[in-house]
Design a protein around this motif. Structure first.
Motif, PDB file in Angstrom:
ATOM      1  N   ASP A   1      26.905  19.601 -63.242  1.00  0.00           N
ATOM      2  CA  ASP A   1      25.497  19.673 -63.516  1.00  0.00           C
ATOM      3  C   ASP A   1      24.873  20.608 -62.423  1.00  0.00           C
ATOM      4  OD1 ASP A   1      22.899  19.623 -64.252  1.00  0.00           O
ATOM      5  OD2 ASP A   1      22.591  17.539 -63.594  1.00  0.00           O
ATOM      6  N   PRO A   2      25.332  21.618 -62.199  1.00  0.00           N
ATOM      7  CA  PRO A   2      24.694  22.572 -61.043  1.00  0.00           C
ATOM      8  C   PRO A   2      23.134  22.590 -61.040  1.00  0.00           C
ATOM      9  CG  PRO A   2      25.671  23.992 -62.574  1.00  0.00           C
ATOM     10  CD  PRO A   2      25.944  22.653 -62.948  1.00  0.00           C
ATOM     11  N   GLU A   3      22.799  22.884 -59.757  1.00  0.00           N
ATOM     12  CA  GLU A   3      21.324  23.144 -59.649  1.00  0.00           C
ATOM     13  C   GLU A   3      21.182  24.390 -59.927  1.00  0.00           C
ATOM     14  OE1 GLU A   3      20.301  22.318 -55.744  1.00  0.00           O
ATOM     15  OE2 GLU A   3      20.972  20.211 -55.708  1.00  0.00           O
TER      16      GLU A   3
ATOM     17  N   ALA B   1      27.588   9.815 -44.791  1.00  0.00           N
ATOM     18  CA  ALA B   1      27.254  11.095 -44.822  1.00  0.00           C
ATOM     19  C   ALA B   1      28.381  11.877 -45.643  1.00  0.00           C
ATOM     20  CB  ALA B   1      27.049  11.764 -43.596  1.00  0.00           C
ATOM     21  N   VAL B   2      29.440  11.700 -45.366  1.00  0.00           N
ATOM     22  CA  VAL B   2      30.906  11.985 -46.128  1.00  0.00           C
ATOM     23  C   VAL B   2      30.869  11.690 -47.491  1.00  0.00           C
ATOM     24  CG1 VAL B   2      33.377  12.303 -46.285  1.00  0.00           C
ATOM     25  CG2 VAL B   2      32.239  12.159 -44.022  1.00  0.00           C
ATOM     26  N   GLY B   3      30.454  10.427 -47.841  1.00  0.00           N
ATOM     27  CA  GLY B   3      30.493  10.090 -49.024  1.00  0.00           C
ATOM     28  C   GLY B   3      29.226  10.832 -49.881  1.00  0.00           C
ATOM     29  N   ALA B   4      28.106  11.165 -49.528  1.00  0.00           N
ATOM     30  CA  ALA B   4      27.089  11.807 -50.001  1.00  0.00           C
ATOM     31  C   ALA B   4      27.526  13.120 -50.308  1.00  0.00           C
ATOM     32  CB  ALA B   4      25.912  11.725 -49.202  1.00  0.00           C
TER      33      ALA B   4
ATOM     34  N   SER C   1      28.924  17.365 -54.234  1.00  0.00           N
ATOM     35  CA  SER C   1      29.980  18.348 -54.767  1.00  0.00           C
ATOM     36  C   SER C   1      30.526  18.154 -56.062  1.00  0.00           C
ATOM     37  CB  SER C   1      31.261  18.267 -53.679  1.00  0.00           C
ATOM     38  OG  SER C   1      32.167  19.108 -54.136  1.00  0.00           O
ATOM     39  N   GLU C   2      30.811  16.820 -56.443  1.00  0.00           N
ATOM     40  CA  GLU C   2      31.190  16.632 -57.640  1.00  0.00           C
ATOM     41  C   GLU C   2      30.378  16.531 -58.793  1.00  0.00           C
ATOM     42  OE1 GLU C   2      32.735  12.403 -57.408  1.00  0.00           O
ATOM     43  OE2 GLU C   2      34.471  13.046 -55.999  1.00  0.00           O
ATOM     44  N   ARG C   3      29.098  16.297 -58.456  1.00  0.00           N
ATOM     45  CA  ARG C   3      27.913  16.491 -59.388  1.00  0.00           C
ATOM     46  C   ARG C   3      27.776  17.944 -59.618  1.00  0.00           C
ATOM     47  NH1 ARG C   3      24.104  12.949 -56.880  1.00  0.00           N
ATOM     48  NH2 ARG C   3      23.710  14.572 -55.596  1.00  0.00           N
ATOM     49  N   SER C   4      27.879  18.767 -58.538  1.00  0.00           N
ATOM     50  CA  SER C   4      27.556  20.319 -58.625  1.00  0.00           C
ATOM     51  C   SER C   4      28.407  20.785 -59.758  1.00  0.00           C
ATOM     52  CB  SER C   4      27.431  20.918 -57.481  1.00  0.00           C
ATOM     53  OG  SER C   4      28.802  21.120 -56.989  1.00  0.00           O
TER      54      SER C   4
END
Length: 74
Positions: free
Chosen positions: A48-50, A34-37, A42-45
């Motif tokens: 490439d933010p939603e 869960a922490v990894g996800a 967070s890094e992906r946002s």
């Protein structure tokens, strides 16, 4: 030991056998999924933010609490 002074081999205090130094990533395998996800999201946002493509509908107003009807009006 100070940084850079570790020997290439080290004697085990338990079995007296000599082992070589192994380099590994620290504590990456013990990260809960869960922490990894959350970290990955967070890094992906950052890059490439939603993006919202439409305006949300107005939600129905929540019903007032019955006790509010008994309060004095100004």
């Amino acid at each position: 030991m100070p940084i850079g002074t570790a020997p290439a081999q080290w004697k085990c205090s338990r079995c007296n056998d000599v082992s070589r130094r192994v380099y590994s990533s620290p504590a990456l395998t013990s990260t809960p999924p869960a922490v990894g996800a959350l970290r990955e999201r967070s890094e992906r946002s950052r890059e490439d933010p939603e993006v919202v493509t439409r305006v949300a509908r107005n939600a129905a107003p929540s019903p007032a609490h019955p006790a509010l009807a008994r309060l004095p009006r100004p």
